[in-house]
Scaffold this motif. Structure first.
Motif, short mmCIF file in Angstrom:
data_model
loop_
_atom_site.label_atom_id
_atom_site.label_comp_id
_atom_site.label_asym_id
_atom_site.label_seq_id
_atom_site.Cartn_x
_atom_site.Cartn_y
_atom_site.Cartn_z
N GLU A 101 0.85 -1.21 0.00
CA GLU A 101 0.00 0.00 0.00
C GLU A 101 0.88 1.24 0.00
N ALA A 130 -7.56 -2.98 8.95
CA ALA A 130 -8.12 -2.60 7.65
C ALA A 130 -8.52 -3.82 6.83
N ASP A 154 -9.77 2.17 4.43
CA ASP A 154 -8.56 2.07 3.61
C ASP A 154 -7.33 1.90 4.49
N THR A 172 -4.26 2.69 3.86
CA THR A 172 -3.44 3.91 3.85
C THR A 172 -3.97 4.92 4.86
N ALA A 173 -5.30 5.06 4.91
CA ALA A 173 -5.90 5.99 5.86
C ALA A 173 -5.56 5.59 7.29
N TRP A 217 -10.83 13.43 3.06
CA TRP A 217 -10.06 12.60 2.12
C TRP A 217 -10.98 11.87 1.15
N ASP A 218 -12.10 11.40 1.67
CA ASP A 218 -13.05 10.68 0.82
C ASP A 218 -13.69 11.62 -0.21
N LEU A 262 -8.17 8.85 -1.38
CA LEU A 262 -7.97 7.44 -1.01
C LEU A 262 -8.89 6.54 -1.84
#
Length: 478
Positions: free
Chosen positions: A231, A404, A410, A412-413, A472-473, A478
């Motif tokens: 990732e 996750a 996600d 990464t998040a 972010w969404d 992401l």
């Protein structure tokens, strides 16, 4: 040279014997507790956990105790983790263990992980900026537009400190900015204005460190763990995720500190003269450092990994002899090895199945997603307040990334959230090196640091848990 009774004499000078530091009660207790928690998983059969996982659990529990109590130096615990993994759960284990294991080289590779190479380049650039006076001169030039009003001047100081901390060690940035600020502190009347000015620097350094992958060790630990899971996140990608939070927290911190400590009519006059080094070596350094930052920021365009870019200044500055062996020896190797220990810890947890076993202890999928994110942030913030934020990131990020898997969040998040939560802890002198530097000036009382750190860190944590995932969404990051 002559020798007498074990002492070496050179030119009439007797070298004093090396004295070992005396351990505190907490450290002695930590050593005992560490040995005990290490032995329990090895002696007690744990249901649902394979033998390799039990050995990894022993290593993990030992690391927790040693990092929390600092029974041995943090970096010593990091390299101990790597050694124990090689000796206990690798293909070179002293007592072979059934199941899939990494080769010993896989654990040793953590010491030269691409993330370590990225930080190596960042550290060399940071040290070069101090060597050629670039950091202080840039600070003087950038501060000029903010002169004339005390609160506006503090905003300038905090903005410059945060900007430098994005690319230079936040500890080095704090030391540099205090060199600019100390003359002003010396002439300000004792009281709240001196406290507020002294607090502004470490707060801005801590907040600025979240902005880039090279800004703080937790960022590097998150990057390494994410890359191990396939990732990856680019240098610019990290900035897009973290800089909005950085700006929000920095502005709130400025508003809070100035309203609490600094009156608008407080006299502040800084020496804003700048004298850039124009020697050939300095010019080469400016070009290499500027080119490296530019390549980091344009990674999506040229496709060269940020870690590879980070190795460019190492080669270029050594080849041109702008920097040499003494500069390499002066780098923050303990920090690099601490990050490597976290990378190796995550690799061991994932390979042995310890992460799956730990996650199976709680029905995480039954928790609301928002509550899960809040728990991660609160845990990271709380632990980092009382122990090293790097140690906290080493412990939490591998487990958090496992959450996750199978959940609508996600990876990464998760990695970024935990890393940023660790960096927002700034309530005590021991929480971060910038806090320790500020506390050492004698201008900041522990109570003031605690109040400011809890308020600013708390607001930042709330924004991180409740606002940033939504943002972010919506932005499609992401």
């Amino acid at each position: 040279m002559a020798e007498d009774g074990g002492s070496r004499v050179r030119a009439g000078t007797v070298r004093p014997p090396v004295q070992l530091p005396a351990p505190t009660k907490l450290q002695r207790g930590g050593l005992i507790a560490g040995v005990l928690v290490f032995l329990v998983p090895l002696l007690v059969d744990i249901e649902g956990l394979e033998p390799a996982g039990q050995r990894m659990l022993a290593i993990f529990l030992l690391a927790i105790v040693l990092w929390v109590t600092e029974a041995i130096p943090l970096v010593a615990t990091a390299v101990l983790v790597i050694l124990l993994e090689v000796l206990m759960i690798s293909d070179q284990a002293l007592v072979p263990v059934a199941g899939d294991v990494l080769p010993a080289a896989g654990y040793f590779a953590a010491l030269a992980d691409p993330v370590i190479v990225l930080f190596l380049g960042g550290f060399l650039i940071a040290d070069g900026a101090g060597k050629f006076g670039l950091d202080r001169n840039l600070a003087a030039v950038m501060l000029r537009p903010f002169a004339g009003n005390a609160r506006r001047t503090v905003l300038g100081l905090m903005t410059i400190t945060a900007a430098l901390s994005m690319f230079v060690s936040n500890t080095a940035t704090t030391a540099t900015m205090f060199a600019v600020v100390l003359p002003i502190l010396a002439v300000l009347p004792p009281g709240r204005s001196r406290t507020g000015l002294a607090l502004a620097i470490p707060v801005a350094a801590n907040v600025g460190g979240i902005g880039t992958p090279v800004g703080s060790p937790p960022n590097a630990i998150a990057l390494g763990a994410l890359q191990a899971q396939g990732e990856g996140v680019s240098f610019l990608g990290w900035m897009l995720l973290a800089v909005p939070l950085m700006v929000v927290v920095l502005l709130f911190a400025w508003w809070f500190l100035t309203r609490r400590y600094i009156a608008a009519d407080t006299p502040m006059a800084f020496d804003l003269t700048a004298s850039f080094d124009r020697s050939p070596a300095a010019v080469v350094f400016y070009v290499v450092a500027g080119g490296t930052v530019l390549l980091w920021l344009t990674e999506p365009l040229h496709g060269i990994a940020s870690s590879t870019v980070g190795f460019v200044p190492v080669v270029a500055l050594l080849a041109t002899q702008v920097m040499g062996g003494d500069d390499l020896r002066a780098l923050q190797w303990p920090v690099l090895w601490l990050v490597a220990g976290g990378i190796a810890l995550g690799a061991g947890i994932g390979t042995t199945g310890l992460d799956v076993w730990v996650l199976g202890l709680v029905a995480w999928d039954q928790l609301p997603l928002t509550l899960l994110v809040v728990l991660l942030v609160v845990t990271g913030l709380g632990l980092s307040t009382v122990i090293s934020n790097s140690a906290t990131a080493n412990l939490l990020i591998p487990l958090a990334l496992s959450l996750a898997i199978g959940l609508p969040i996600d990876a990464t998040a998760v990695g970024v959230i935990v890393a940023l939560a660790c960096a927002l802890a700034m309530a005590l002198p021991i929480s971060t090196p910038p806090n320790a530097v500020a506390f050492a000036t004698g201008e900041v009382a522990t109570r003031d640091m605690a109040v400011s750190g809890l308020v600013i860190g708390g607001v930042g944590a709330a924004a991180l848990a409740l606002l940033m995932p939504w943002l972010w969404d919506r932005l499609g990051l992401l």
